[in-house]
Design an enzyme around this catalytic site. Structure first.
Site, PDB file in Angstrom:
ATOM      1  N   ASP A  47      63.277  37.531  20.161  1.00 15.21           N
ATOM      2  CA  ASP A  47      63.603  37.796  21.573  1.00 15.21           C
ATOM      3  C   ASP A  47      63.326  36.561  22.432  1.00 15.21           C
ATOM      4  O   ASP A  47      64.162  36.148  23.244  1.00 15.21           O
ATOM      5  CB  ASP A  47      62.891  39.053  22.108  1.00 15.21           C
ATOM      6  N   LYS A  56      61.112  38.871  13.593  1.00 15.69           N
ATOM      7  CA  LYS A  56      60.441  39.890  14.394  1.00 15.69           C
ATOM      8  C   LYS A  56      59.263  40.423  13.552  1.00 15.69           C
ATOM      9  O   LYS A  56      59.084  41.637  13.388  1.00 15.69           O
ATOM     10  CB  LYS A  56      61.452  41.004  14.733  1.00 15.69           C
ATOM     11  N   TYR A 104      71.793  45.399   6.162  1.00 13.38           N
ATOM     12  CA  TYR A 104      73.148  45.513   5.655  1.00 13.38           C
ATOM     13  C   TYR A 104      73.179  46.005   4.208  1.00 13.38           C
ATOM     14  O   TYR A 104      74.228  45.969   3.564  1.00 13.38           O
ATOM     15  CB  TYR A 104      73.879  44.168   5.759  1.00 13.38           C
ATOM     16  N   ASP A 125      73.991  37.789  12.368  1.00 12.51           N
ATOM     17  CA  ASP A 125      75.257  38.329  12.866  1.00 12.51           C
ATOM     18  C   ASP A 125      75.286  38.235  14.396  1.00 12.51           C
ATOM     19  O   ASP A 125      76.239  37.735  15.003  1.00 12.51           O
ATOM     20  CB  ASP A 125      75.367  39.795  12.394  1.00 12.51           C
TER      21      ASP A 125
END
Ligand code: NAD
Length: 337
Positions: free
Chosen positions: A207, A173, A126, A231
């Site tokens: 995930d 991740k 962002y 988000d």
């Protein structure tokens, strides 16, 4: 009782409807307040300001430190930098705090969900740094700084300790983004080891984490993650407890705090008087606790809980037929009894 000055940003779409409802509820509960109403979003442009986040609105939040904000519409793929991103970066509102809880009277597939999403709010993807390298090839820069990663980790552990939460799970991740997400977990791990060994700590690749959230959300307590993941996971988790109409939020910095629901401006239902104002009212309760008006916060919370438990006056998103105003009236009526 002290009189508070609070900036009120109605926002776009359903924003004016849900913020007006919240204002009525907080005042009926006894909050003594001067609202400083200022625009942001498409509404600001319509009112003749040259930016979706007018300088006057930003300056008012800087001066008064507290704002209640409705959602704003952000055009996809063009236009001004998002109001929310601008606000969070300009005011350094580095921690997005989003409690996600099962509520009596709101039937979902899951019971006993009680978690808090702690989202880093100032950087990651962002940062808005995008470039066209050559025609047809664009890059988007994911920023992770040691300062911001440490700051959000420390905030999360301090929050968990003060609120008697038991565990922090970091979603990441770092198997792919070894440097950026790698730094995020390195900072979180260090704060855990050096400052907060009292809290349980785990790391999950996001995930697999998503799968576990939908298999059994009750195994999670505080979820800590960088901006984009926060988000997405916020909306995912909202779906576990009844949808976006029931999940509040706070954007907290060292010098200011902006309270707003997780949901957006919902253009599909804007102006129809059917939006659920509860998420905004709940954000108002978070705000009341933040400004140390705990008794008023409890009065509001008890009132909406009773309305939900009775199940007679629910908005359409909660399988009811009540309008925004009817739900708001019902909450206010409960406070009178
Ligand atoms: P959205 O959250 O506005 O709506 C998603 C779905 O949930 C819609 O079907 C909507 O009707 C429903 N919904 C949302 N809030 C509800 C409520 N209070 N009561 C009943 N139903 C509700 O998400 P979107 O459609 O993806 O986004 C619309 C706009 O909002 C976009 O411009 C987006 O950028 C913006 N947005 C703003 C914020 C913010 O200002 N904080 C947050 C998210 C999205």
């Amino acid at each position: 009782m002290a009189k508070h000055t609070i900036v009120l940003i109605p926002g776009d779409g359903i924003g004016p409807e849900v913020t007006a409802a919240t204002r009525r509820v907080l005042e009926a509960a006894g909050l003594s307040v001067d609202w400083v109403e200022l625009p942001a979003g498409a509404t600001a442009l319509e009112q003749g300001f040259d930016n979706v986040l007018p300088q006057r609105t930003l300056a008012a939040i800087q001066a008064h430190k507290i704002a209640l904000k409705g959602p704003v519409t952000t055009p996809v793929g063009k236009g001004f930098k998002s109001v929310n991103v601008q606000l969070r970066q300009a005011l350094n509102l580095y921690a997005a705090v989003r409690p996600v809880r099962s509520m009596a009277g709101v039937k979902t597939r899951y019971d006993h969900v009680d978690m808090v999403i702690m989202r880093e709010n100032t950087e990651g993807l962002y940062s808005g740094i995008e470039n066209e390298i050559v025609p047809g090839v664009v890059t988007s820069l994911k920023v992770a700084s040691e300062v911001a990663c440490t700051r959000i980790a420390r905030y999360a552990f301090r929050y968990a300790t003060r609120r008697h939460r038991r565990k922090i799970t970091v979603f990441h991740k770092a198997n792919i983004m070894k440097m950026s997400d790698g730094l995020f977990i390195k900072c979180a791990r260090r704060i855990y080891e050096e400052e907060y060994p009292n809290i349980e700590y785990e790391e999950l690749i996001i995930d697999a984490g998503c799968m576990r959230v939908v298999q059994d959300p009750t195994r999670f307590d505080v979820l800590l993650m960088e901006n984009l993941y926060g988000d997405l996971i916020s909306d995912l988790c909202a779906g576990l407890v009844g949808g976006l109409g029931v999940v509040p939020g706070a954007n907290i910095g060292d010098d200011a705090a902006v309270f707003e629901a997780v949901h957006g401006s919902a253009p599909d239902i804007a102006g129809k008087g059917v939006a659920n104002p509860l998420a905004c009212i709940m954000s108002g309760v978070m705000m009341l606790n933040h400004i140390h008006e705990e008794a008023i916060a409890t009065r509001v919370k008890d009132a909406y809980n009773r309305v939900l438990e009775e199940g007679k006056t629910l908005t359409r998103d909660l399988k009811g037929t009540a309008s925004t105003q009817q739900f708001t009236d019902a909450v206010i009526a409960k406070m009178a009894k």
